[in-house]
Design an enzyme around this catalytic site. Structure first.
Site, PDB file in Angstrom:
ATOM      1  N   ASP A 178       0.561  -1.141  -0.204  1.00 28.09           N
ATOM      2  CA  ASP A 178       0.075  -0.092   0.775  1.00 28.09           C
ATOM      3  C   ASP A 178       0.780   1.669  -0.238  1.00 28.09           C
ATOM      4  O   ASP A 178       1.888   0.752   0.403  1.00 28.09           O
ATOM      5  CB  ASP A 178      -0.881   0.097   1.441  1.00 28.09           C
ATOM      6  CG  ASP A 178      -0.579  -0.800   2.404  1.00 28.09           C
ATOM      7  OD1 ASP A 178       1.064  -0.867   2.295  1.00 28.09           O
ATOM      8  OD2 ASP A 178      -1.416  -0.785   3.649  1.00 28.09           O
ATOM      9  N   ASP A 238      -8.805  -2.414  13.616  1.00 33.06           N
ATOM     10  CA  ASP A 238      -9.642  -2.913  13.099  1.00 33.06           C
ATOM     11  C   ASP A 238      -9.877  -3.831  12.024  1.00 33.06           C
ATOM     12  O   ASP A 238     -10.953  -3.881  11.447  1.00 33.06           O
ATOM     13  CB  ASP A 238     -10.311  -1.500  12.518  1.00 33.06           C
ATOM     14  CG  ASP A 238      -9.637  -0.961  11.661  1.00 33.06           C
ATOM     15  OD1 ASP A 238      -8.214  -1.854  10.805  1.00 33.06           O
ATOM     16  OD2 ASP A 238      -9.833  -0.108  10.698  1.00 33.06           O
ATOM     17  N   HIS A 293      -8.161  -4.509  10.032  1.00 32.72           N
ATOM     18  CA  HIS A 293      -7.715  -4.230   8.419  1.00 32.72           C
ATOM     19  C   HIS A 293      -6.552  -5.048   7.914  1.00 32.72           C
ATOM     20  O   HIS A 293      -5.691  -5.341   8.759  1.00 32.72           O
ATOM     21  CB  HIS A 293      -7.365  -2.826   8.022  1.00 32.72           C
ATOM     22  CG  HIS A 293      -6.067  -2.296   8.084  1.00 32.72           C
ATOM     23  ND1 HIS A 293      -6.348  -0.780   9.612  1.00 32.72           N
ATOM     24  CD2 HIS A 293      -4.879  -2.310   8.734  1.00 32.72           C
ATOM     25  CE1 HIS A 293      -5.367  -0.570   9.220  1.00 32.72           C
ATOM     26  NE2 HIS A 293      -4.468  -1.062   9.041  1.00 32.72           N
ATOM     27  N   GLU A 304      -9.599  -1.384   4.511  1.00 30.20           N
ATOM     28  CA  GLU A 304     -10.532  -1.131   6.306  1.00 30.20           C
ATOM     29  C   GLU A 304     -12.023  -2.285   5.922  1.00 30.20           C
ATOM     30  O   GLU A 304     -12.597  -2.149   5.371  1.00 30.20           O
ATOM     31  CB  GLU A 304     -10.991   0.319   5.997  1.00 30.20           C
ATOM     32  CG  GLU A 304      -9.560   0.945   6.126  1.00 30.20           C
ATOM     33  CD  GLU A 304      -9.024   0.891   7.671  1.00 30.20           C
ATOM     34  OE1 GLU A 304      -9.447   0.431   8.263  1.00 30.20           O
ATOM     35  OE2 GLU A 304      -8.203   2.407   8.079  1.00 30.20           O
TER      36      GLU A 304
HETATM   37  C1  F6R Z   1       0.832  -1.810   6.406  1.00 27.36           C
HETATM   38  C2  F6R Z   1       0.135  -2.564   6.017  1.00 27.36           C
HETATM   39  C3  F6R Z   1      -1.502  -2.101   7.457  1.00 27.36           C
HETATM   40  C4  F6R Z   1      -0.114  -1.985   8.561  1.00 27.36           C
HETATM   41  C5  F6R Z   1      -1.165  -2.055   9.786  1.00 27.36           C
HETATM   42  C6  F6R Z   1      -0.543  -2.885  10.991  1.00 27.36           C
HETATM   43  O1  F6R Z   1       1.636  -2.033   4.703  1.00 27.36           O
HETATM   44  O2  F6R Z   1      -0.591  -3.291   5.235  1.00 27.36           O
HETATM   45  O3  F6R Z   1      -1.456  -3.196   7.387  1.00 27.36           O
HETATM   46  O4  F6R Z   1       0.555  -3.359   8.417  1.00 27.36           O
HETATM   47  O5  F6R Z   1      -1.999  -1.532  10.298  1.00 27.36           O
HETATM   48  O6  F6R Z   1       0.756  -1.738  11.180  1.00 27.36           O
HETATM   49  P1  F6R Z   1       1.643  -1.711  12.590  1.00 27.36           P
HETATM   50  O7  F6R Z   1       2.181  -2.921  12.016  1.00 27.36           O
HETATM   51  O8  F6R Z   1       2.346  -0.727  12.851  1.00 27.36           O
HETATM   52  O9  F6R Z   1       0.225  -2.090  13.411  1.00 27.36           O
END
Ligand code: F6R
Length: 260
Positions: free
Chosen positions: A67, A136, A138, A143
């Site tokens: 992303d 959440d 995702h 989302e």
């Molecule tokens: C970022 C991504 C997100 C993160 C998620 C958890 O490339 O794909 O899905 O993996 O927001 O983020 P952290 O690891 O910082 O808790």
């Protein structure tokens, strides 16, 4: 879905790096799927250490990021292109042209998303996708409410995710509202997905996607349909799982030759 519970992120880094190392040895031109955020950092640290120490070779590998934010100027230190480069790809010998990122600053974002999917297909698809999970539920930036069949596209971030990610910016106001993300359908095409979650703040999301119903309200739950999904957890992230003892028992008694 295989759930592996280990004491901490160091062990998670090693286990995931073992799987990636085995893949690269069997298929040097492997296609890796990369996530950003805090969760994959122990994996990137371990892979960088193995490259440095043992010459683990990424020279023929390709990588696709999950992303990217929309609206950050090119070169912004918190753009995921920069984060991936800083945290991982600049620390190993992957060819920079082989590292692909969704283009959040394209004039025609839908066209850029289609080209991204085409580039993945042209290289035979992702062999191993690293994932984190949001509080959440995702994955990528899909989302709650995302189509379980979605492809790479622009999405809006939920306020909770913007709050969670504000730690990387000077203020909440700087966190973009929009992102480009691989879709859930795109992620599901990876041959092996490996999701990492650590810390008590992830316990509810982990419980929901591992043991709850498959539903767009918890996007990571789509992984219950994946034929080869590995979930690597520390004790805190696993603390709400109903079947934690069963997962521990299964992993402890797994034949060594099976790997992850
Ligand atoms: C970022 C991504 C997100 C993160 C998620 C958890 O490339 O794909 O899905 O993996 O927001 O983020 P952290 O690891 O910082 O808790």
């Amino acid at each position: 879905m295989e759930v592996v519970i280990v004491p901490g992120s160091k062990q998670i880094g090693k286990l995931a790096a073992d799987a990636i190392e085995a893949l690269l040895r069997r298929k040097p031109q492997a296609v890796l799927g990369l996530a950003t955020g805090s969760s994959p950092l122990p994996i990137y640290d371990e892979l960088a250490a193995r490259h440095e120490r043992d010459g683990l070779d990424f020279s023929q590998a390709h990588a696709f990021a999950l992303d990217e934010y929309v609206g950050l100027e090119r070169g912004h230190p918190e753009s995921y292109r920069e984060v991936i480069r800083r945290e991982f790809t600049s620390r190993v010998n992957i060819t920079p042209e082989n590292v692909h990122n969704p283009d959040g600053s394209a004039a025609d974002i839908p066209a850029a998303c289609s080209s991204y999917e085409e580039a993945m297909h042209a290289l035979g698809g992702v062999d191993l996708q690293i994932l984190g999970v949001g509080t959440d539920g995702h994955i990528g930036f899909n989302e709650p409410g995302s189509s379980l069949a979605s492809r790479t596209r622009i999405k809006s971030l939920i306020e909770q995710t913007r709050r969670d990610n504000a730690r990387f910016f000077n203020s909440m106001a700087e966190v973009p509202h929009h992102v480009v993300t691989q879709g859930l359908g795109t992620i599901m095409e990876a041959r092996h997905v490996m999701l990492v979650a650590t810390g008590a703040q992830k316990a509810q999301a982990v419980r929901d996607f591992v043991e709850g119903p498959v539903s767009a309200i918890c996007p990571a739950s789509v992984l219950q349909f994946h034929p080869h999904a590995t979930v690597l957890l520390d004790e805190a992230a696993a603390s709400s799982l109903k079947l934690a003892d069963f997962y521990r028992h299964t992993y402890d008694n797994k034949p060594g030759w099976q790997g992850l």
